[in-house]
Structures are given as structure tokens and as C-alpha cells.
Design a protein around this motif. Structure first.
Motif, mmCIF file in Angstrom:
data_model
loop_
_atom_site.group_PDB
_atom_site.id
_atom_site.type_symbol
_atom_site.label_atom_id
_atom_site.label_comp_id
_atom_site.label_asym_id
_atom_site.label_seq_id
_atom_site.Cartn_x
_atom_site.Cartn_y
_atom_site.Cartn_z
ATOM 1 N N PRO A 1 0.782 -1.290 0.051
ATOM 2 C CA PRO A 1 0.011 -0.033 -0.002
ATOM 3 C C PRO A 1 0.838 1.287 0.010
ATOM 4 O O PRO A 1 0.382 2.149 -0.770
ATOM 5 C CB PRO A 1 -0.710 -0.025 1.243
ATOM 6 C CG PRO A 1 -0.569 -1.498 1.886
ATOM 7 C CD PRO A 1 0.517 -2.090 0.981
ATOM 8 N N CYS A 2 1.965 1.107 0.553
ATOM 9 C CA CYS A 2 2.695 2.581 0.629
ATOM 10 C C CYS A 2 3.429 2.830 -0.611
ATOM 11 O O CYS A 2 3.823 3.854 -0.733
ATOM 12 C CB CYS A 2 4.112 2.143 1.806
ATOM 13 S SG CYS A 2 3.460 1.700 3.228
ATOM 14 N N ASN A 3 3.400 1.933 -1.501
ATOM 15 C CA ASN A 3 3.802 2.341 -2.946
ATOM 16 C C ASN A 3 2.670 2.155 -4.066
ATOM 17 O O ASN A 3 3.054 1.974 -5.189
ATOM 18 C CB ASN A 3 4.706 1.040 -3.455
ATOM 19 C CG ASN A 3 6.187 1.081 -2.627
ATOM 20 O OD1 ASN A 3 6.059 1.592 -1.316
ATOM 21 N ND2 ASN A 3 7.361 0.643 -3.004
ATOM 22 N N GLY B 1 5.612 -5.360 0.778
ATOM 23 C CA GLY B 1 4.639 -4.747 1.658
ATOM 24 C C GLY B 1 4.984 -4.965 3.206
ATOM 25 O O GLY B 1 4.400 -6.006 3.290
ATOM 26 N N GLU B 2 5.455 -4.067 3.786
ATOM 27 C CA GLU B 2 5.735 -4.446 5.106
ATOM 28 C C GLU B 2 4.718 -5.046 6.086
ATOM 29 O O GLU B 2 4.846 -5.779 6.918
ATOM 30 C CB GLU B 2 6.311 -2.990 5.793
ATOM 31 C CG GLU B 2 7.142 -3.274 6.991
ATOM 32 C CD GLU B 2 8.396 -3.959 6.687
ATOM 33 O OE1 GLU B 2 8.955 -3.802 5.661
ATOM 34 O OE2 GLU B 2 9.066 -4.940 7.823
ATOM 35 N N THR B 3 3.502 -4.525 5.866
ATOM 36 C CA THR B 3 2.263 -4.616 6.809
ATOM 37 C C THR B 3 1.688 -6.064 6.395
ATOM 38 O O THR B 3 0.836 -6.616 7.393
ATOM 39 C CB THR B 3 1.339 -3.688 6.742
ATOM 40 O OG1 THR B 3 0.848 -3.464 5.498
ATOM 41 C CG2 THR B 3 1.989 -2.430 7.324
ATOM 42 N N ILE B 4 1.888 -6.606 5.176
ATOM 43 C CA ILE B 4 1.056 -7.809 4.782
ATOM 44 C C ILE B 4 1.943 -9.088 4.605
ATOM 45 O O ILE B 4 1.543 -10.106 5.082
ATOM 46 C CB ILE B 4 0.124 -7.501 3.455
ATOM 47 C CG1 ILE B 4 -0.634 -6.210 3.729
ATOM 48 C CG2 ILE B 4 -0.232 -8.578 2.715
ATOM 49 C CD1 ILE B 4 -1.465 -5.684 2.281
ATOM 50 N N GLY C 1 9.636 3.166 -1.711
ATOM 51 C CA GLY C 1 8.635 3.700 -0.568
ATOM 52 C C GLY C 1 8.817 2.897 0.604
ATOM 53 O O GLY C 1 9.591 3.302 1.691
ATOM 54 N N CYS C 2 8.075 1.858 0.677
ATOM 55 C CA CYS C 2 7.847 0.769 1.772
ATOM 56 C C CYS C 2 9.349 0.441 2.253
ATOM 57 O O CYS C 2 10.263 0.235 1.245
ATOM 58 C CB CYS C 2 6.996 -0.172 1.696
ATOM 59 S SG CYS C 2 6.375 -0.920 3.111
ATOM 60 N N ASP C 3 9.512 0.254 3.370
ATOM 61 C CA ASP C 3 10.854 -0.065 4.015
ATOM 62 C C ASP C 3 11.719 -0.739 3.274
ATOM 63 O O ASP C 3 12.803 -0.124 2.752
ATOM 64 C CB ASP C 3 10.589 -1.006 5.410
ATOM 65 C CG ASP C 3 9.716 -0.345 6.509
ATOM 66 O OD1 ASP C 3 9.170 0.641 6.062
ATOM 67 O OD2 ASP C 3 9.746 -0.942 7.508
ATOM 68 N N LYS C 4 11.655 -2.032 2.693
ATOM 69 C CA LYS C 4 12.470 -2.819 2.118
ATOM 70 C C LYS C 4 12.565 -2.571 0.729
ATOM 71 O O LYS C 4 13.555 -2.896 -0.090
ATOM 72 C CB LYS C 4 12.237 -4.435 2.187
ATOM 73 C CG LYS C 4 12.023 -4.753 3.691
ATOM 74 C CD LYS C 4 13.191 -4.638 4.503
ATOM 75 C CE LYS C 4 13.117 -4.881 6.013
ATOM 76 N NZ LYS C 4 11.833 -4.237 6.623
ATOM 77 N N GLY D 1 1.324 7.127 0.071
ATOM 78 C CA GLY D 1 2.586 7.348 0.761
ATOM 79 C C GLY D 1 2.955 6.382 1.882
ATOM 80 O O GLY D 1 2.152 5.456 2.150
ATOM 81 N N HIS D 2 4.126 6.315 2.400
ATOM 82 C CA HIS D 2 4.617 5.637 3.374
ATOM 83 C C HIS D 2 4.433 6.009 4.650
ATOM 84 O O HIS D 2 3.962 7.011 4.923
ATOM 85 C CB HIS D 2 5.979 4.860 3.031
ATOM 86 C CG HIS D 2 7.116 6.199 3.152
ATOM 87 N ND1 HIS D 2 7.342 6.694 4.119
ATOM 88 C CD2 HIS D 2 7.746 6.357 1.859
ATOM 89 C CE1 HIS D 2 8.157 7.782 3.798
ATOM 90 N NE2 HIS D 2 8.518 7.697 2.219
ATOM 91 N N CYS D 3 4.831 5.239 5.763
ATOM 92 C CA CYS D 3 4.744 5.692 7.018
ATOM 93 C C CYS D 3 5.112 7.181 7.320
ATOM 94 O O CYS D 3 6.098 7.651 6.660
ATOM 95 C CB CYS D 3 5.359 4.588 8.189
ATOM 96 S SG CYS D 3 4.532 3.174 8.255
ATOM 97 N N ASN D 4 4.388 7.817 8.078
ATOM 98 C CA ASN D 4 4.618 9.226 8.277
ATOM 99 C C ASN D 4 5.442 9.349 9.630
ATOM 100 O O ASN D 4 5.925 10.692 9.829
ATOM 101 C CB ASN D 4 3.532 10.067 8.355
ATOM 102 C CG ASN D 4 2.447 9.462 9.353
ATOM 103 O OD1 ASN D 4 2.868 8.995 9.948
ATOM 104 N ND2 ASN D 4 1.144 9.734 8.987
ATOM 105 N N THR E 1 11.181 3.183 9.523
ATOM 106 C CA THR E 1 12.232 2.811 8.512
ATOM 107 C C THR E 1 12.130 3.229 7.116
ATOM 108 O O THR E 1 13.024 3.578 6.552
ATOM 109 C CB THR E 1 12.097 1.014 8.252
ATOM 110 O OG1 THR E 1 12.153 0.651 9.671
ATOM 111 C CG2 THR E 1 13.303 0.732 7.541
ATOM 112 N N ALA E 2 10.970 3.444 6.655
ATOM 113 C CA ALA E 2 10.873 3.870 5.395
ATOM 114 C C ALA E 2 11.451 5.504 5.128
ATOM 115 O O ALA E 2 12.091 5.578 4.269
ATOM 116 C CB ALA E 2 9.318 3.654 5.038
ATOM 117 N N SER E 3 10.991 6.169 6.162
ATOM 118 C CA SER E 3 11.438 7.431 6.219
ATOM 119 C C SER E 3 12.870 7.594 6.278
ATOM 120 O O SER E 3 13.705 8.339 5.677
ATOM 121 C CB SER E 3 10.554 8.480 7.261
ATOM 122 O OG SER E 3 9.321 8.453 6.885
HETATM 123 FE FE1 FES Z 1 5.174 0.581 4.372
HETATM 124 FE FE2 FES Z 1 5.669 1.619 7.076
HETATM 125 S S1 FES Z 1 4.299 0.105 6.395
HETATM 126 S S2 FES Z 1 6.221 2.311 5.338
#
Ligand code: FES
Length: 573
Positions: A54-56, A86-89, A122-125, A194-197, A201-203
Motif C-alpha cells: 500500500p505504501c507504494n 509490503g511491510e504490513t502484509i 517507498g515502503c521499508d525494504k 505514501g509510506h509511514c509518516n 524505516t521507510a522515512s
Molecule cells: Fe510501508 Fe511503514 S508499512 S512504510
């Protein structure tokens, strides 16, 4: 690019033989005119878009804007998909697949007629995996960070995506926070693309990209939904064409000094401990010697300048309005190497000299920092011969020098089964020990190091305890948490033989993590220890288990370290 050096893509498109026909003809089913194949730099847009990340989820639109810039500058854009994480899934953890995704990126670049690369992240990895893959090919490359979500707002307050979830268990136990409240909070925490605000890790990874010199200046802090992000995307498209013409390859930007800048910047922004593993892995791909100890030597004395969650109070949108990363870079001044080149062809000094701060509550001045000595501390001792890490800015001061009784969980399953049992013999002075969550452990080194405290202690008002493991911690999390213990327990590191009731000393000032039993007892227990059965017998996970290295050296696959230098690569690059 010098006149003598031919574009790499011309090896495919420049021939008048049968293969030249083949390489051009099928692409022409998209309607490209002749001149697209006659010496325009071909720019690959490496897209980590996925509806499962989702972040991407907005990166399809981003690619179109990047293409505008590439076309304007005389390039030929070709977008290609790569594995998205996708980090959350994803299960069991995206970290299990970072190296796989990097292989996809590396081989997709190498196998195709590309002269320059734009990495959409975008998302962490998705940031480290794409940069690692690109490093192993070493073409001119620019990073386009997807950008953070807008601030979350929930019932009159601010809520950080990625940080609020760590409070849910406590809220459910100590407040009347029910399922309906949770549904409402969910969408409030994620109110835009967007990714986590938080400075999760993403930021952190986006910040790292900019601090390494791989983005246009100021790009990483802009929220995904802001139209100024689109301007940067278009300008990045223009710039990558110039980078190809200048032959500004990754290895010319990613020098040891660039990595040192990333370490310093990460300390100043209160970035995630995950940076350590990813930065070491990237350095090893490009052939720069960065060691775990460097994070302490170079970064631990750096002051914290940014007041963002999880260490602080604000979110990335506030950071951008306050002036964003350019202000931090300017404040850091000579703590950074100022004279090194970045993706726009200018030095750090040139890029950030005009930065202005609009809110010193969000970005502190260097002579009035939020905290002194905020960088990551690298611990040694008989519990972690190859090292472990702690983020002091996220820890509780009084626990940073503490000896406590070990309460041991042999695995995540063991932890879940017993942590909330009323009879568990534990108090706030104990040290929670979690085994089996290192790179080979879970496997994939999940972000579980900051495990929740026992329910009975939460109800007593306990907010933090020392937790130690061979796992990682989400960049959005906090607490007195020792991570990345290496060698990990699954391969028989000392962590494997810790028993309930052993006394453990954490002394951050003296960089010590010690199991207080004799050397003889350690040797005896190790001789009796039995390795667990491998977690997989086939497929990628088997390959991963056979080749993954320790967290202290970046948890890459041993066969991926460095550029491959294969015959195909030598012939074409
Ligand atoms: Fe994707 Fe935090 S879950 S950046």
C-alpha cells in the motif's frame, strides 16, 4: 558520456544485423519511432508498485511523471516491475525477501538494454533492495522516494502511521478502546498515499538515499501527496538522462564518505536501527568497507536534531514544513563531508547552503539539540561477540545501566504462549530474552525485538523493560531494546544458551552486554546445545538459509556481495 564510450543500449539497438532487428522490432509494437533506437539514453524505471504494498500504491502515477522528465531530456523511458515488499502484509517478514528482491532488480537491469536507472521506492525494504540490486550493476542511478503520508488525525489529536499500533495493546488494557474505535483510527492513521509518516524505516531509508547523495536535494522529506513531489519526480527524470551523459555511475557517488554522511544524518534525524543492516549490505554491494563499529564511532556522538516520532513528537509532514532534511544537512555542517558529489552533480555544500528552518520546535539547532549523543550504540560482550545494537534515543535512561534476571523465550511462539500468563515469574527489573529471530532464525529476522510487555506489568503502569534478541525492531517502535545480537541463537551464538534466572548486564555507556556466568559454564552449555532443524528444505527459503550472512555484516546472501562481474556484464557494460 565521452564520445568514445558507446551507450550500453546500443549493444542491443545499434546493430544492422538480425539481432538488431529482433531487439528493435518487438519493442516497436508500442509505436516508437526510429530515432528512439538511434542513440537516445535508455532509462529503466524500476517500479516497486504493487497493490499489495500500500505504501507504494501510487508509484504507477509517479512513473508517468518521471517519464515526462526523461522524454524532455531526450531519453527513452522503459518502465519495468520488480518484486515489491509490503511491510504490513507479507509473511513471515519482508526482510526474508529483501535479498531476493535485490536479485530481481540486479538481473532485470543487467539483462536489459538500459543506460540509466530510476528507482521508485517507498515502503521499508523497497529502498534497500532496489539500491542493493542497482549497486551490483553500477549504472548511473537516481532514487525517487515515494514520500510519506500526510499527518494522521484522530479525534482531535495526531496519530502516526506505524507508531500508533505499538500503543494498541496498552490502550485496550488500560482504556476503553474497542473494535469500533480501532476501525476509526485505522483510516485516520493512513489518510493519504505514501509510506509511514513517522521517522520509521521507510522515512529513514528515504533520508538515507538523500544523505548518500542518490536523490535530488530535499526530495526525501516531501509528502507523497504534495504537488512539489511531482516536480521532483519530473526533474529526476530529466536528471538521470544527464547522469548517463556524464557517466555518473553509482560507485562515483557511493564512496566511503557518502556512507559516513548517511550514518551521521541517521543519528541526527533519530532514524531506524534497520539502517545499520541495510547500509552495510549496500556498502558491501558497491565495494565500500563499512563495519558495524563505524555506526558507533562515526554516529554515536551526533546530536538529535529532529523531533519526530518514534523518538519525538512530530511527523514527516511537519518536518517538511519546517524545512525538511536540507535544514538538518545545513545544521550538521562540517560533521558531514561537504565536498562530495551527489546525483545532481553538485556537492552537499552547494545543495544545502541555502536551507532555512521555519520551526525550531521540529528541527533543533545544532547548538541546542534535542539530545546529545543520539546515534546508535554498538554493544559487545560475551552475549554478542560480533556485536549488537541499541538506539539510546528510543530507550529509557535509567535502564541503560542495569543488571536483571533473564526471563527466556525460546521462540516467538513460546513468547506468545506465555507472556501474558498470570503465573509468569517476571517483574519490571527482569530482562526479556527472545531467541530464534535472527537472519536464519524465524527465518528472515523479523521486527519483533520490541515485544510487548506482559499484560500484568502494563496494568501496573510499567512502560518499558530491557528486551534483548537477535531480531530487528520496527523503525516506528521504541523502548530499551537490544537488537541484532550476533552470532544469532539459531547458529549457536551465546544467546542460545541463556537460561531463565541468569543475570544479564546492559551497560550502554561502556558498550557492554554481558551474560554473568563463567566462561566454563558457557563452554559446557554450548557443548550440550543442539542446533534446530532447518526451517525449509526447498525453494528460495532454502537458498536463503544456506547463504544468508550475519546481521553484523548486513544479512546479505554471501553470493550476492559485490558486483557479479559476470562475462555478460563485462561484455555489455
Ligand atoms: Fe510501508 Fe511503514 S508499512 S512504510
Amino acid at each position: 558520456m565521452s564520445k568514445e564510450k558507446k551507450l550500453r543500449s546500443q549493444e542491443w539497438f545499434g546493430g544492422d544485423d538480425k539481432m538488431g532487428f529482433v531487439h528493435r522490432s518487438w519493442l516497436r509494437n508500442q509505436g516508437y519511432p526510429d530515432d528512439y533506437f538511434e542513440g537516445k539514453p535508455v532509462i529503466g524505471i524500476c517500479n516497486t508498485w504493487s497493490e499489495l504494498t500500500p505504501c507504494n500504491g501510487h508509484l504507477g502515477d509517479v512513473a508517468e511523471i518521471v517519464k515526462r522528465g526523461i522524454l524532455e531530456a531526450g531519453g527513452f523511458p522503459l518502465e519495468f516491475p520488480v518484486m515489491s515488499l509490503g511491510e504490513t502484509i507479507m509473511r513471515p517478514t519482508t526482510m526474508l525477501f529483501r535479498n531476493l528482491a535485490s536479485m530481481d532488480v540486479e538481473e532485470s537491469i543487467r539483462a536489459n538494454p538500459l543506460d540509466g536507472i530510476v528507482l521508485l521506492t517507498g515502503c521499508d525494504k523497497t529502498t534497500p533492495s532496489t539500491i542493493m540490486g542497482a549497486c551490483s550493476v553500477n549504472l548511473p542511478t537516481i532514487v525517487v522516494p515515494g514520500g510519506p503520508m500526510l499527518n494522521g488525525r484522530f479525534r482531535g489529536g495526531t496519530i502516526g502511521s506505524g507508531s500508533f499500533n505499538w500503543m494498541i495493546k496498552e490502550k485496550q488494557k488500560t482504556e476503553e478502546f474497542d473494535a469500533e474505535d480501532m476501525r476509526e483510527a485505522e483510516i485516520c492513521a493512513a489518510r493519504s498515499i505514501g509510506h509511514c509518516n513517522t521517522m520509521g524505516t521507510a522515512s529513514t531509508m528515504a533520508t538515507m538515499s538523500e544523505a548518500l547523495g542518490l536523490t535530488l536535494p530535499g526530495f526525501s522529506s516531501i509528502p507523497a501527496a504534495d504537488s512539489r513531489k511531482k516536480v521532483m519526480q519530473q526533474l529526476s527524470g530529466r536528471r538521470i538522462v544527464e547522469m548517463v551523459n556524464e557517466d555518473l555511475t553509482l560507485s562515483k557517488i557511493l564512496t566511503r564518505k557518502a556512507f559516513e554522511n548517511a550514518i551521521v544524518t541517521n543519528a541526527a534525524v533519530g532514524g531506524s536501527t534497520n539502517l545499520i543492516i541495510h547500509l552495510i549490505a549496500i556498502a558491501r554491494r558497491i565495494g565500500v568497507d563499512i563495519k558495524l563499529e563505524d555506526f558507533d564511532t562515526i554516529g554515536s556522538h551526533i546530536p538529535l536534531l529532529v523531533n519526530l516520532m518514534p523518538s519525538g513528537k512530530y511527523l514527516m509532514e511537519d518536518f517538511f514544513y519546517a524545512g525538511g532534511l536540507p535544514v538538518v544537512m545545513k545544521e550538521l555542517g562540517d560533521l558531514l563531508h561537504q565536498d562530495i558529489i551527489t546525483a545532481n552533480g553538485k556537492t552537499f555544500k552547494e545543495n544545502y547552503v541555502k536551507a532555512k528552518c521555519y520551526d525550531n520546535e521540529v528541527i533543533a539547532k545544532i547548538d541546542k539539540p534535542l539530545q546529545e549523543n543520539a546515534g546508535i550504540a554498538v554493544l559487545k560482550g560475551n552475549l554478542c561477540e560480533n556485536g549488537s545494537v541499541i538506539k539510546p534515543s528510543a530507550a529509557t535512561l535509567k535502564l541503560m545501566n542495569h543488571t536483571g534476571r533473564a526471563v527466556v523465550f525460546e521462540s516467538m511462539e513460546d513468547y506468545h504462549e506465555r507472556i501474558d500468563h498470570p503465573d509468569l515469574d517476571i517483574d519490571e527489573n527482569c530482562v526479556i530474552v527472545l531467541k530464534g529471530v535472527g537472519p536464519k532464525g524465524y527465518p528472515g529476522m523479523p521486527e519483533v525485538g520490541n515485544v510487548d510487555l506482559p499484560e500484568k506489568l502494563i496494568l501496573k503502569g510499567v512502560k518499558d523493560m530491557i528486551r534483548i534478541s537477535d531480531g530487528r525492531m520496527s523503525g516506528t517502535a521504541y523502548g530499551t531494546v537490544v537488537l541484532h545480537i550476533s552470532p544469532e541463537s539459531t547458529i549457536g551464538g551465546t544467546l542460545a544458551i541463556v537460561q531463565n534466572g541468569d543475570m544479564i548486564t546492559l551497560d550502554v555507556e561502556n558498550r557492554l552486554l554481558q551474560l554473568n556466568i563463567s566462561d566454563e559454564e558457557i563452554t559446557k552449555r554450548k557443548s550440550e546445545w543442539q542446533a534446530p532443524e532447518p526451517m525449509a528444505t526447498r525453494g528460495y527459503v532454502r537458498i536463503y538459509l544456506d547463504h544468508v550472512e550475519g546481521a553484523d555484516v548486513g544479512a546479505d546472501l554471501d553470493v550476492l556481495v559485490g558486483g557479479s562481474g559476470s562475462k555478460v556484464d563485462r561484455d555489455l557494460h
